[in-house]
Every structure is written in structure tokens, then in C-alpha cells.
Design a protein around this motif. Structure first.
Motif, PDB file in Angstrom:
ATOM      1  N   LEU A  83       0.819  -1.203   0.000  1.00  0.00           N
ATOM      2  CA  LEU A  83       0.000   0.000   0.000  1.00  0.00           C
ATOM      3  C   LEU A  83       0.860   1.263   0.000  1.00  0.00           C
ATOM      4  O   LEU A  83       0.526   2.261  -0.636  1.00  0.00           O
ATOM      5  CB  LEU A  83      -0.930  -0.016   1.217  1.00  0.00           C
ATOM      6  N   GLY A  84       1.976   1.203   0.706  1.00  0.00           N
ATOM      7  CA  GLY A  84       2.837   2.378   0.841  1.00  0.00           C
ATOM      8  C   GLY A  84       3.550   2.791  -0.432  1.00  0.00           C
ATOM      9  O   GLY A  84       4.140   3.879  -0.475  1.00  0.00           O
ATOM     10  N   TYR A  85       3.487   1.980  -1.476  1.00  0.00           N
ATOM     11  CA  TYR A  85       4.152   2.329  -2.730  1.00  0.00           C
ATOM     12  C   TYR A  85       3.499   3.521  -3.424  1.00  0.00           C
ATOM     13  O   TYR A  85       4.074   4.083  -4.358  1.00  0.00           O
ATOM     14  CB  TYR A  85       4.159   1.125  -3.669  1.00  0.00           C
ATOM     15  N   ALA A  86       2.311   3.896  -2.973  1.00  0.00           N
ATOM     16  CA  ALA A  86       1.683   5.100  -3.534  1.00  0.00           C
ATOM     17  C   ALA A  86       2.576   6.311  -3.313  1.00  0.00           C
ATOM     18  O   ALA A  86       2.613   7.232  -4.143  1.00  0.00           O
ATOM     19  CB  ALA A  86       0.316   5.330  -2.897  1.00  0.00           C
ATOM     20  N   GLY A  87       3.303   6.325  -2.205  1.00  0.00           N
ATOM     21  CA  GLY A  87       4.203   7.433  -1.922  1.00  0.00           C
ATOM     22  C   GLY A  87       5.301   7.561  -2.957  1.00  0.00           C
ATOM     23  O   GLY A  87       5.709   8.666  -3.326  1.00  0.00           O
ATOM     24  N   ILE A  88       5.809   6.410  -3.446  1.00  0.00           N
ATOM     25  CA  ILE A  88       6.845   6.440  -4.484  1.00  0.00           C
ATOM     26  C   ILE A  88       6.290   7.087  -5.751  1.00  0.00           C
ATOM     27  O   ILE A  88       6.927   7.948  -6.376  1.00  0.00           O
ATOM     28  CB  ILE A  88       7.346   5.022  -4.787  1.00  0.00           C
ATOM     29  N   LEU A  89       5.088   6.692  -6.108  1.00  0.00           N
ATOM     30  CA  LEU A  89       4.462   7.210  -7.318  1.00  0.00           C
ATOM     31  C   LEU A  89       4.224   8.715  -7.224  1.00  0.00           C
ATOM     32  O   LEU A  89       4.548   9.476  -8.149  1.00  0.00           O
ATOM     33  CB  LEU A  89       3.138   6.473  -7.544  1.00  0.00           C
ATOM     34  N   THR A  90       3.682   9.145  -6.109  1.00  0.00           N
ATOM     35  CA  THR A  90       3.397  10.569  -5.959  1.00  0.00           C
ATOM     36  C   THR A  90       4.681  11.393  -5.868  1.00  0.00           C
ATOM     37  O   THR A  90       4.714  12.546  -6.322  1.00  0.00           O
ATOM     38  CB  THR A  90       2.526  10.830  -4.723  1.00  0.00           C
ATOM     39  N   MET A  91       5.754  10.825  -5.317  1.00  0.00           N
ATOM     40  CA  MET A  91       7.017  11.543  -5.260  1.00  0.00           C
ATOM     41  C   MET A  91       7.599  11.743  -6.654  1.00  0.00           C
ATOM     42  O   MET A  91       8.156  12.800  -6.967  1.00  0.00           O
ATOM     43  CB  MET A  91       8.009  10.787  -4.377  1.00  0.00           C
ATOM     44  N   ILE A  92       7.467  10.736  -7.524  1.00  0.00           N
ATOM     45  CA  ILE A  92       7.960  10.876  -8.901  1.00  0.00           C
ATOM     46  C   ILE A  92       7.168  11.965  -9.630  1.00  0.00           C
ATOM     47  O   ILE A  92       7.741  12.805 -10.335  1.00  0.00           O
ATOM     48  CB  ILE A  92       7.852   9.531  -9.644  1.00  0.00           C
ATOM     49  N   THR A 139       6.792  17.723 -11.541  1.00  0.00           N
ATOM     50  CA  THR A 139       6.116  19.027 -11.520  1.00  0.00           C
ATOM     51  C   THR A 139       7.057  20.132 -11.057  1.00  0.00           C
ATOM     52  O   THR A 139       7.015  21.253 -11.577  1.00  0.00           O
ATOM     53  CB  THR A 139       4.878  18.980 -10.602  1.00  0.00           C
ATOM     54  N   ILE A 140       7.915  19.832 -10.092  1.00  0.00           N
ATOM     55  CA  ILE A 140       8.861  20.843  -9.607  1.00  0.00           C
ATOM     56  C   ILE A 140       9.848  21.216 -10.702  1.00  0.00           C
ATOM     57  O   ILE A 140      10.117  22.404 -10.951  1.00  0.00           O
ATOM     58  CB  ILE A 140       9.585  20.332  -8.352  1.00  0.00           C
ATOM     59  N   VAL A 141      10.384  20.207 -11.394  1.00  0.00           N
ATOM     60  CA  VAL A 141      11.355  20.470 -12.462  1.00  0.00           C
ATOM     61  C   VAL A 141      10.725  21.292 -13.583  1.00  0.00           C
ATOM     62  O   VAL A 141      11.289  22.297 -14.037  1.00  0.00           O
ATOM     63  CB  VAL A 141      11.915  19.143 -13.016  1.00  0.00           C
ATOM     64  N   SER A 142       9.548  20.877 -14.053  1.00  0.00           N
ATOM     65  CA  SER A 142       8.925  21.594 -15.166  1.00  0.00           C
ATOM     66  C   SER A 142       8.461  22.990 -14.752  1.00  0.00           C
ATOM     67  O   SER A 142       8.451  23.914 -15.569  1.00  0.00           O
ATOM     68  CB  SER A 142       7.746  20.789 -15.727  1.00  0.00           C
ATOM     69  N   SER A 143       8.081  23.171 -13.486  1.00  0.00           N
ATOM     70  CA  SER A 143       7.716  24.502 -13.012  1.00  0.00           C
ATOM     71  C   SER A 143       8.908  25.451 -13.062  1.00  0.00           C
ATOM     72  O   SER A 143       8.785  26.603 -13.474  1.00  0.00           O
ATOM     73  CB  SER A 143       7.176  24.429 -11.586  1.00  0.00           C
ATOM     74  N   LEU A 194       4.029   2.090 -14.184  1.00  0.00           N
ATOM     75  CA  LEU A 194       3.399   3.287 -13.640  1.00  0.00           C
ATOM     76  C   LEU A 194       4.447   4.353 -13.313  1.00  0.00           C
ATOM     77  O   LEU A 194       4.232   5.545 -13.555  1.00  0.00           O
ATOM     78  CB  LEU A 194       2.601   2.948 -12.380  1.00  0.00           C
ATOM     79  N   CYS A 195       5.559   3.921 -12.740  1.00  0.00           N
ATOM     80  CA  CYS A 195       6.620   4.865 -12.385  1.00  0.00           C
ATOM     81  C   CYS A 195       7.174   5.561 -13.624  1.00  0.00           C
ATOM     82  O   CYS A 195       7.464   6.765 -13.590  1.00  0.00           O
ATOM     83  CB  CYS A 195       7.741   4.145 -11.645  1.00  0.00           C
ATOM     84  N   PRO A 246       6.279  11.697 -17.456  1.00  0.00           N
ATOM     85  CA  PRO A 246       5.580  12.703 -18.286  1.00  0.00           C
ATOM     86  C   PRO A 246       4.355  13.296 -17.609  1.00  0.00           C
ATOM     87  O   PRO A 246       3.987  14.446 -17.872  1.00  0.00           O
ATOM     88  CB  PRO A 246       5.199  11.914 -19.549  1.00  0.00           C
ATOM     89  N   TYR A 247       3.726  12.511 -16.728  1.00  0.00           N
ATOM     90  CA  TYR A 247       2.586  13.022 -15.970  1.00  0.00           C
ATOM     91  C   TYR A 247       3.006  14.269 -15.181  1.00  0.00           C
ATOM     92  O   TYR A 247       2.369  15.331 -15.260  1.00  0.00           O
ATOM     93  CB  TYR A 247       2.099  11.918 -15.028  1.00  0.00           C
ATOM     94  N   GLY A 248       4.075  14.160 -14.407  1.00  0.00           N
ATOM     95  CA  GLY A 248       4.537  15.277 -13.592  1.00  0.00           C
ATOM     96  C   GLY A 248       5.053  16.435 -14.422  1.00  0.00           C
ATOM     97  O   GLY A 248       4.759  17.600 -14.136  1.00  0.00           O
ATOM     98  N   LEU A 249       5.821  16.139 -15.485  1.00  0.00           N
ATOM     99  CA  LEU A 249       6.362  17.192 -16.329  1.00  0.00           C
ATOM    100  C   LEU A 249       5.241  17.992 -16.989  1.00  0.00           C
ATOM    101  O   LEU A 249       5.300  19.228 -17.056  1.00  0.00           O
ATOM    102  CB  LEU A 249       7.285  16.593 -17.396  1.00  0.00           C
ATOM    103  N   GLY A 250       4.221  17.305 -17.469  1.00  0.00           N
ATOM    104  CA  GLY A 250       3.104  17.999 -18.106  1.00  0.00           C
ATOM    105  C   GLY A 250       2.296  18.815 -17.125  1.00  0.00           C
ATOM    106  O   GLY A 250       1.921  19.962 -17.406  1.00  0.00           O
ATOM    107  N   ALA A 251       2.050  18.268 -15.941  1.00  0.00           N
ATOM    108  CA  ALA A 251       1.225  18.970 -14.946  1.00  0.00           C
ATOM    109  C   ALA A 251       1.888  20.255 -14.474  1.00  0.00           C
ATOM    110  O   ALA A 251       1.235  21.296 -14.341  1.00  0.00           O
ATOM    111  CB  ALA A 251       0.956  18.045 -13.761  1.00  0.00           C
ATOM    112  N   GLY A 252       3.186  20.223 -14.211  1.00  0.00           N
ATOM    113  CA  GLY A 252       3.865  21.414 -13.714  1.00  0.00           C
ATOM    114  C   GLY A 252       3.942  22.519 -14.744  1.00  0.00           C
ATOM    115  O   GLY A 252       3.729  23.697 -14.437  1.00  0.00           O
ATOM    116  N   ALA A 253       4.240  22.161 -15.998  1.00  0.00           N
ATOM    117  CA  ALA A 253       4.376  23.171 -17.049  1.00  0.00           C
ATOM    118  C   ALA A 253       3.057  23.875 -17.329  1.00  0.00           C
ATOM    119  O   ALA A 253       2.996  25.101 -17.450  1.00  0.00           O
ATOM    120  CB  ALA A 253       4.922  22.522 -18.323  1.00  0.00           C
ATOM    121  N   VAL A 254       1.970  23.095 -17.446  1.00  0.00           N
ATOM    122  CA  VAL A 254       0.676  23.709 -17.764  1.00  0.00           C
ATOM    123  C   VAL A 254       0.175  24.551 -16.598  1.00  0.00           C
ATOM    124  O   VAL A 254      -0.443  25.615 -16.799  1.00  0.00           O
ATOM    125  CB  VAL A 254      -0.357  22.635 -18.171  1.00  0.00           C
ATOM    126  N   ASP A 255       0.438  24.125 -15.384  1.00  0.00           N
ATOM    127  CA  ASP A 255       0.004  24.883 -14.210  1.00  0.00           C
ATOM    128  C   ASP A 255       0.654  26.264 -14.190  1.00  0.00           C
ATOM    129  O   ASP A 255      -0.005  27.294 -14.017  1.00  0.00           O
ATOM    130  CB  ASP A 255       0.359  24.103 -12.941  1.00  0.00           C
TER     131      ASP A 255
END
Length: 406
Positions: free
Chosen positions: A38-47, A52-56, A95-96, A101-110
Motif C-alpha cells: 500500500l505504501g508504494y503510492a508514496g513512491i508514485l506521488t514523489m515521482i 512538476t517541480i522540475v517543469s515549473s 506506472l513509475c 511525463p505526468y509530472g512534467l506535463g502537470a507542472g508546465a501547464v500549471d
């Protein structure tokens, strides 16, 4: 033309919120299907957060080079591909990979959209747009729930949301000429928060503002600290409020979960309501009032009354207080630091926001394991005080700057 582009941006903000709750709402089933703890969700959200931080941080250079419209379209395309990749992933490592690309896209568009709206639209639209983000974030758990309950599985929810993102991507690419026309016919505006007026501003110069230069602008560290504190409060409440109500107040889990959802609905409703008076009140007053209201809500959660009604009401009040802070901080950036610098600074603000959201909730988890869950209100009040003090120090600095300019 102007109204049509605004409608497209509203749709884009709904789409921004759609993916945000999918991992959390689907993970209880996803981790079993993937055969991971169950705790592997943290790995996914950290990636995702790292992307998002990098693309921002890179958004200023990219957006200045290609324009907000193209960056938004390409970023949503990245997010759409990642969501469809999630849908067809049969293992956790896949998933990882798609989380990148999920994080890169989210940060840039935000960062790109927030700066575009801050430059071209009034404060009411910034509040309403972020309210629409809440609509999207509230819808996605229902999509996930329907997919799981119907027997189609969690992957079908990602297919649905990914398909919506594909349609939005096509719409954004078709609308690219609109962005160019609006940029030419409606120049960026400067929002004078001291007089609540909106006046034409010089268009941003097409010159890159380096990260070090942006950070050296007087007042920028103050607003970054305030933004960090706000996002830390919001994400910590989302993650831990229900647990606090159950363990410390003895409230049953179903009621606590319901009021945890009402905290998010309070943010959404509060942003919608704020839009009606944001232009008259001004960004500074919204930020100040928001932090103070959150403090009142947290205090109600902490007070040891025999009735639980005040604690539950405090959670809703905290949500209403949170509502205007994020939009007002973003919207005030061009007025505080200049239109030419706003894209760079908003990109850094997004990075500070994601850092606060990512780091502070697990930090509280570690702290509560040592001290107990009772420390949650104190933890939140310290963050609220940090945000309020930093924003008020910025206000005083801006007042001195405006007085010297006059």
C-alpha cells in the motif's frame, strides 16, 4: 474571441483537476492488482511531484520561447499520454515510468496557465478558474468509483480521463491562433492592488529571467515562503484531518471522511464565492483574510469541547479560508514583481507549492508517530503563522516601494 479563449481556459482548469485524485481514490484496488504494498503510492506521488517541480522551474524559459498556448497544449498532451499509459500498465514499474511525463506535463501547464490568467484577466476569473479546478478534482473520484463498482476496473477510469485529456489537447491545438490574437489585441494588464484598478501594462520583454535573478528580486523569498506554508497547510489537512478527528475526537470514520470531503468542497465553493468580490477587496486582503480564517478553523478543531460540532465546523471553515489564498498569491504576482518577471516567479511559486505539498504532510506523519496525533492543530497553526507573517512582510515592502515610486 476573448470570451471564447476564456471558456477554453475554464475547460482546461477542469481538466487540470481531473487527474489529481485518481491515484488516491484508486490505489486501494490498484496496489492489489499490481501486487505491491500500500505504501508504494508514496513512491508514485514523489515521482510525479519531482516532475512538476522540475517543469515549473523550467516553465519561464519554455513559455517565453514557445508561448503559453503551445506550452499548454503540449503539456496536456503529455498528461493525456501518461494517463493512457497508466490505463495499460500491468506492473508498478510501468506506472513509475509514466509518472514522469505526468509530472512534467502537470507542472508546465500549471505555471503557464496561471501566469497567463494573472497577466490578462481580473482577480475574479483567477478565483473562478481555481474553483473549476476543484470541480475536476471532485469529479475524478466518482469516475474511479463508478469504474470499480461496475467491474470495469481502475484502468477504465484512467482511459476515460485520458480520453477527456486527448479531446482537450485537440481543442487546445485548434485554439492556438486565438492565443496569438488575444496577445496582440489585449496586452497584459497590471493589477494595482492598492487601488483595486486594472490598467494596461508594458508587455513582457522576451528576455529570459534566470532563476538566480528571479530569486534575488526583493520580496520573492517572502512570497515563496508564504506559498510553501499555504500549500503545506492544505495538503496536510487533506491527508490527516480525518485521522485526527477519529483518533483524537472519537468521531466515527464515516463522519470524519465526509467532513474531510467537505474541506475540499469548502475550498471549491469558497473560490467560487470569492470571485464575486475579489476585484473590490483586492488580493492582499484576500490573502490576509484567508490565513486568518484558516487559523480560526484550526483553533475550532483543537478546542476540547464536549460536542464535536465545532470541530467539524472548524474543518469546513478552514476550507473556506484556504479558498482565496492560492489564486490571490498567483494573481498578485505581476503587480508585485512586474509583468516581465511574473512567468519566472510563478514557475518558482509552483515549485514551492509542490514542495510544501509533498514534504510537509509526511513530515507531520513522522512527527505524529513520535508525539501523537494531538499535535496536528499546533503544526497547522505554525504554518498558518508563517504564511501570514511572510505575506504581511511582503505587503509592507510593496507599500514602501509604491510610496517611493510616487
Amino acid at each position: 474571441m476573448y470570451a471564447l479563449l476564456l471558456a477554453i481556459i475554464y475547460i482546461a482548469f477542469i481538466s487540470l483537476g481531473l487527474p489529481d485524485a485518481l491515484v488516491g481514490s484508486g490505489w486501494p484496488v490498484m496496489h492489489e492488482d499490481l501486487g505491491v504494498p500500500l505504501g508504494y503510492a508514496g513512491i508514485l506521488t514523489m515521482i510525479i511531484a519531482a516532475g512538476t517541480i522540475v517543469s515549473s522551474l523550467l516553465s519561464e524559459r519554455v513559455t517565453r520561447r514557445f508561448g503559453a498556448g503551445l506550452v499548454t497544449a503540449v503539456s496536456v498532451a503529455l498528461t493525456a499520454s501518461a494517463l493512457l499509459g497508466f490505463a495499460f500498465s500491468g506492473s508498478f514499474w510501468m506506472l513509475c515510468l509514466w509518472a514522469i511525463p505526468y509530472g512534467l506535463g502537470a507542472g508546465a501547464v500549471d505555471a503557464a496557465l496561471n501566469n497567463y490568467v494573472a497577466l490578462h484577466y481580473a482577480a475574479r476569473h483567477m478565483n473562478w478558474l481555481h474553483s473549476f479546478w476543484g470541480v475536476g478534482a471532485s469529479i475524478s473520484p466518482f469516475i474511479m468509483g463508478a469504474a470499480i463498482s461496475s467491474g470495469l476496473g481502475w484502468s477504465s477510469a484512467y482511459q476515460v480521463v485520458g480520453g477527456i485529456q486527448v479531446v482537450l489537447t485537440a481543442l487546445l491545438f485548434v485554439s492556438l491562433p486565438l492565443w496569438t490574437r488575444v496577445d496582440r489585441t489585449r496586452p497584459p494588464v497590471a493589477h494595482d492592488d492598492t487601488t483595486d484598478t486594472v490598467a494596461p501594462s508594458n508587455a513582457p520583454a522576451h528576455r529570459h529571467v534566470p532563476l538566480r535573478a528571479a530569486l534575488s528580486i526583493p520580496g520573492v523569498p517572502l512570497i515563496l515562503a508564504a506559498f510553501f506554508a499555504y500549500c503545506a497547510v492544505e495538503s496536510t489537512l487533506i491527508l490527516w484531518a480525518s485521522t485526527y478527528l477519529v483518533t483524537e475526537r472519537g468521531i466515527d470514520a464515516a463522519t470524519a471522511a465526509t467532513f474531510g470531503a467537505l474541506f475540499l468542497l469548502g475550498i471549491t465553493a469558497g473560490r467560487f464565492l470569492s470571485g464575486f468580490f475579489a476585484d473590490r477587496v483586492g488580493d492582499r486582503a484576500l490573502i490576509r483574510g484567508g490565513f486568518l480564517t484558516v487559523g480560526v478553523g484550526v483553533a475550532l478543531i483543537a478546542l476540547p469541547f464536549t460536542t464535536d460540532a465545532l470541530a467539524l465546523a472548524g474543518l469546513v471553515i478552514a476550507g473556506l479560508g484556504c479558498a482565496p489564498i492560492y489564486p490571490a498569491i498567483v494573481h498578485s504576482t505581476p503587480a508585485n514583481f512586474g509583468a516581465r518577471n511574473s512567468q519566472a516567479i510563478i514557475g518558482i511559486q509552483m515549485a514551492a507549492a509542490y514542495t510544501g505539498s509533498t514534504v510537509m504532510p509526511p513530515l507531520f506523519g513522522g512527527l505524529s508517530a513520535w508525539t501523537g496525533m494531538w499535535v496536528l492543530p499546533l503544526y497547522l497553526l505554525l504554518l498558518v503563522a508563517l504564511g501570514l507573517v511572510m505575506s504581511e512582510r511582503l505587503n509592507r515592502r510593496m507599500q514602501v516601494t509604491h510610496a517611493a515610486a510616487d
